[in-house]
Write a protein that holds these residues in place. Structure first.
Motif, PDB file in Angstrom:
ATOM      1  N   CYS A 197       3.342  58.030  52.561  1.00 36.84           N
ATOM      2  CA  CYS A 197       4.444  58.048  52.113  1.00 36.84           C
ATOM      3  C   CYS A 197       5.459  56.793  52.658  1.00 36.84           C
ATOM      4  O   CYS A 197       5.167  56.137  53.605  1.00 36.84           O
ATOM      5  CB  CYS A 197       5.045  59.160  52.947  1.00 36.84           C
ATOM      6  SG  CYS A 197       4.772  60.929  52.334  1.00 36.84           S
ATOM      7  N   VAL A 198       6.358  56.361  51.795  1.00 35.73           N
ATOM      8  CA  VAL A 198       7.194  55.044  51.637  1.00 35.73           C
ATOM      9  C   VAL A 198       8.544  55.422  51.727  1.00 35.73           C
ATOM     10  O   VAL A 198       8.920  56.284  50.982  1.00 35.73           O
ATOM     11  CB  VAL A 198       6.777  54.082  50.818  1.00 35.73           C
ATOM     12  CG1 VAL A 198       7.499  52.758  50.659  1.00 35.73           C
ATOM     13  CG2 VAL A 198       5.367  53.896  50.562  1.00 35.73           C
ATOM     14  N   TYR A 199       9.108  54.913  52.736  1.00 39.57           N
ATOM     15  CA  TYR A 199      10.613  55.193  52.813  1.00 39.57           C
ATOM     16  C   TYR A 199      11.537  53.765  52.709  1.00 39.57           C
ATOM     17  O   TYR A 199      11.271  52.791  53.508  1.00 39.57           O
ATOM     18  CB  TYR A 199      11.088  55.901  53.895  1.00 39.57           C
ATOM     19  CG  TYR A 199      12.588  56.317  54.045  1.00 39.57           C
ATOM     20  CD1 TYR A 199      12.924  57.536  53.398  1.00 39.57           C
ATOM     21  CD2 TYR A 199      13.538  55.498  54.476  1.00 39.57           C
ATOM     22  CE1 TYR A 199      14.078  58.072  53.057  1.00 39.57           C
ATOM     23  CE2 TYR A 199      15.115  55.932  54.527  1.00 39.57           C
ATOM     24  CZ  TYR A 199      15.181  57.191  53.755  1.00 39.57           C
ATOM     25  OH  TYR A 199      16.614  57.644  53.798  1.00 39.57           O
ATOM     26  N   PHE A 218      17.014  45.486  53.408  1.00 40.36           N
ATOM     27  CA  PHE A 218      16.301  46.765  53.376  1.00 40.36           C
ATOM     28  C   PHE A 218      15.389  47.585  54.433  1.00 40.36           C
ATOM     29  O   PHE A 218      15.029  46.664  55.110  1.00 40.36           O
ATOM     30  CB  PHE A 218      15.436  47.118  52.248  1.00 40.36           C
ATOM     31  CG  PHE A 218      16.102  47.179  50.481  1.00 40.36           C
ATOM     32  CD1 PHE A 218      16.347  48.294  50.031  1.00 40.36           C
ATOM     33  CD2 PHE A 218      16.386  45.942  50.150  1.00 40.36           C
ATOM     34  CE1 PHE A 218      16.804  48.452  49.072  1.00 40.36           C
ATOM     35  CE2 PHE A 218      17.075  45.949  48.994  1.00 40.36           C
ATOM     36  CZ  PHE A 218      17.321  47.174  48.342  1.00 40.36           C
ATOM     37  N   PHE A 219      15.484  48.612  54.942  1.00 38.30           N
ATOM     38  CA  PHE A 219      14.886  49.164  55.826  1.00 38.30           C
ATOM     39  C   PHE A 219      13.539  49.902  55.034  1.00 38.30           C
ATOM     40  O   PHE A 219      13.560  50.343  54.054  1.00 38.30           O
ATOM     41  CB  PHE A 219      15.373  50.558  56.515  1.00 38.30           C
ATOM     42  CG  PHE A 219      14.626  51.533  57.430  1.00 38.30           C
ATOM     43  CD1 PHE A 219      14.378  50.928  58.723  1.00 38.30           C
ATOM     44  CD2 PHE A 219      13.974  52.454  56.959  1.00 38.30           C
ATOM     45  CE1 PHE A 219      13.813  52.070  59.515  1.00 38.30           C
ATOM     46  CE2 PHE A 219      13.076  53.238  57.630  1.00 38.30           C
ATOM     47  CZ  PHE A 219      13.061  53.011  58.996  1.00 38.30           C
ATOM     48  N   LEU A 220      12.242  49.556  55.739  1.00 42.85           N
ATOM     49  CA  LEU A 220      11.217  49.989  54.822  1.00 42.85           C
ATOM     50  C   LEU A 220      10.056  50.547  55.999  1.00 42.85           C
ATOM     51  O   LEU A 220      10.020  50.004  57.067  1.00 42.85           O
ATOM     52  CB  LEU A 220      10.486  48.959  54.204  1.00 42.85           C
ATOM     53  CG  LEU A 220       9.032  49.199  53.576  1.00 42.85           C
ATOM     54  CD1 LEU A 220       9.174  49.953  52.433  1.00 42.85           C
ATOM     55  CD2 LEU A 220       8.687  47.657  53.045  1.00 42.85           C
ATOM     56  N   ASP A 221       9.708  51.816  55.646  1.00 41.60           N
ATOM     57  CA  ASP A 221       8.547  52.176  56.800  1.00 41.60           C
ATOM     58  C   ASP A 221       7.488  52.827  55.934  1.00 41.60           C
ATOM     59  O   ASP A 221       7.779  53.376  54.673  1.00 41.60           O
ATOM     60  CB  ASP A 221       9.160  53.068  57.939  1.00 41.60           C
ATOM     61  CG  ASP A 221       8.266  53.020  58.899  1.00 41.60           C
ATOM     62  OD1 ASP A 221       7.101  52.441  59.201  1.00 41.60           O
ATOM     63  OD2 ASP A 221       8.666  53.779  59.984  1.00 41.60           O
ATOM     64  N   VAL A 222       6.194  53.091  56.449  1.00 47.01           N
ATOM     65  CA  VAL A 222       5.371  53.865  55.753  1.00 47.01           C
ATOM     66  C   VAL A 222       4.575  54.746  56.970  1.00 47.01           C
ATOM     67  O   VAL A 222       4.571  54.668  58.051  1.00 47.01           O
ATOM     68  CB  VAL A 222       4.040  52.987  55.302  1.00 47.01           C
ATOM     69  CG1 VAL A 222       4.857  52.222  54.053  1.00 47.01           C
ATOM     70  CG2 VAL A 222       3.585  52.036  56.240  1.00 47.01           C
ATOM     71  N   GLU A 223       4.087  55.897  56.427  1.00 46.30           N
ATOM     72  CA  GLU A 223       3.415  56.843  57.200  1.00 46.30           C
ATOM     73  C   GLU A 223       2.276  57.594  56.358  1.00 46.30           C
ATOM     74  O   GLU A 223       2.481  57.934  55.168  1.00 46.30           O
ATOM     75  CB  GLU A 223       4.277  57.996  57.579  1.00 46.30           C
ATOM     76  CG  GLU A 223       3.867  59.183  58.423  1.00 46.30           C
ATOM     77  CD  GLU A 223       4.917  59.808  58.936  1.00 46.30           C
ATOM     78  OE1 GLU A 223       5.814  59.531  59.776  1.00 46.30           O
ATOM     79  OE2 GLU A 223       4.880  60.970  58.473  1.00 46.30           O
ATOM     80  N   VAL A 224       1.165  57.677  56.928  1.00 45.69           N
ATOM     81  CA  VAL A 224       0.081  58.585  56.399  1.00 45.69           C
ATOM     82  C   VAL A 224       0.302  59.999  56.503  1.00 45.69           C
ATOM     83  O   VAL A 224       0.928  60.579  57.411  1.00 45.69           O
ATOM     84  CB  VAL A 224      -1.256  58.318  56.971  1.00 45.69           C
ATOM     85  CG1 VAL A 224      -2.372  59.248  56.302  1.00 45.69           C
ATOM     86  CG2 VAL A 224      -1.830  56.929  56.815  1.00 45.69           C
ATOM     87  N   GLU A 248      10.937  63.011  55.157  1.00 47.58           N
ATOM     88  CA  GLU A 248      12.143  63.214  56.057  1.00 47.58           C
ATOM     89  C   GLU A 248      11.968  62.746  57.338  1.00 47.58           C
ATOM     90  O   GLU A 248      13.013  62.413  57.952  1.00 47.58           O
ATOM     91  CB  GLU A 248      12.330  65.006  55.993  1.00 47.58           C
ATOM     92  CG  GLU A 248      12.943  65.521  54.683  1.00 47.58           C
ATOM     93  CD  GLU A 248      12.952  66.902  54.715  1.00 47.58           C
ATOM     94  OE1 GLU A 248      12.446  67.415  55.519  1.00 47.58           O
ATOM     95  OE2 GLU A 248      13.609  67.453  53.923  1.00 47.58           O
ATOM     96  N   ASN A 249      10.871  62.713  57.926  1.00 47.00           N
ATOM     97  CA  ASN A 249      10.523  62.114  58.984  1.00 47.00           C
ATOM     98  C   ASN A 249      10.764  60.766  59.193  1.00 47.00           C
ATOM     99  O   ASN A 249      11.389  60.090  60.023  1.00 47.00           O
ATOM    100  CB  ASN A 249       9.026  62.318  59.557  1.00 47.00           C
ATOM    101  CG  ASN A 249       8.613  61.811  60.985  1.00 47.00           C
ATOM    102  OD1 ASN A 249       9.291  62.202  61.842  1.00 47.00           O
ATOM    103  ND2 ASN A 249       7.561  61.047  60.863  1.00 47.00           N
TER     104      ASN A 249
END
Length: 259
Positions: A197-199, A218-224, A248-249
């Motif tokens: 997941c990419v925000y 930009f703010f960028l973060d990833v999560e499995v 959402e997390n």
């Protein structure tokens, strides 16, 4: 560019001519990367002035995820705020030189034909940028074909980027009420798929827009998202909602960081 994910359609076997067509498209995308890539970077870096906070840290985090989950096809599942989100995701997540040796990491995208398939220039950009068109209001056969192409690419191990909201958010946040569930079917067809997941969100972005404002950071973060794959249409919904949980997390992290 603004991308949509297709309506739910049963998978059909992809004909040889379509498989060959996708291989040829990927080949021409790679061959033209030497000029297409710099143009891509120029438009985002200089024409748009876009930059990403903590880009290198996020890239390192993504590299760690990919090394921990080798030999799995990757589905990038992202929130959707602007028409060029997929371009920004590719730009910020993957160093341009690395795409010459790992071109499968240049993600395939699924644009709406009516938005990006009319103008000859946009068609060329979409072709070289590894896109599979979808006709949101097209025939059942057309949607089945698009779905089967994306499913086949997933089984080939290429990266694919999707927006489970189906379009740009209308509430300024991740909108699970706008969810479309075809993305869940992709996991049912290939449970080996690694969902990341990419925000992505501009620090000045309050709501959806066509383009981010000039010079946006930009703010960028990833999560499995290790989805539990369940059968049937209800299973498609449950899989998709698990992705929304992860998005959402990540969104909570964004607002926490802003405070």
């Amino acid at each position: 560019m603004s991308w949509v994910i297709f309506l739910e359609c049963p998978t059909v076997e992809l004909a040889a001519r379509h498989r060959i067509s996708l291989r040829v498209q990927k080949f021409w995308g790679y061959i033209n990367l030497f000029w297409f890539g710099p143009l891509f970077l120029f438009l985002l870096r200089y024409a748009g002035g876009y930059r990403c906070r903590d880009r290198e840290a996020v890239r390192a985090k993504l590299d760690g995820i990919l090394k921990a989950h080798p030999n799995r096809p990757v589905l990038l599942c992202a929130n959707h705020m602007t028409m060029i989100d997929s371009m920004l995701i590719t730009r910020f997540l993957f160093p341009f030189p690395s795409l010459f040796t790992n071109f499968e990491r240049f993600p395939w995208n699924i644009p709406e034909l009516q938005n990006f398939g009319v103008n000859p220039l946009s068609r060329l950009m979409c072709y070289l940028g590894k896109c599979v068109y979808i006709e949101r209001h097209g025939s059942v056969e057309s949607r089945k074909l698009s779905w089967s192409k994306v499913t086949w690419l997933n089984h080939q191990g290429d990266f694919i980027c999707v927006f489970p909201e189906g379009g740009r958010t209308r509430i300024g946040r991740v909108d699970r009420d706008a969810a479309v569930y075809g993305v869940g079917q992709l996991l049912q067809d290939n449970p080996k798929t690694l969902v990341i997941c990419v925000y992505l969100r501009g620090l000045g972005q309050e709501n959806f827009s066509f383009f981010p404002r000039y010079g946006e950071e930009f703010f960028l973060d990833v999560e499995v998202c290790e989805c539990t794959v369940l059968p049937g249409r209800r299973g498609q919904k449950e899989i998709t909602m698990q992705m929304f949980d992860s998005l959402e997390n990540l969104e909570k992290k964004y607002f926490a960081a802003r405070q």
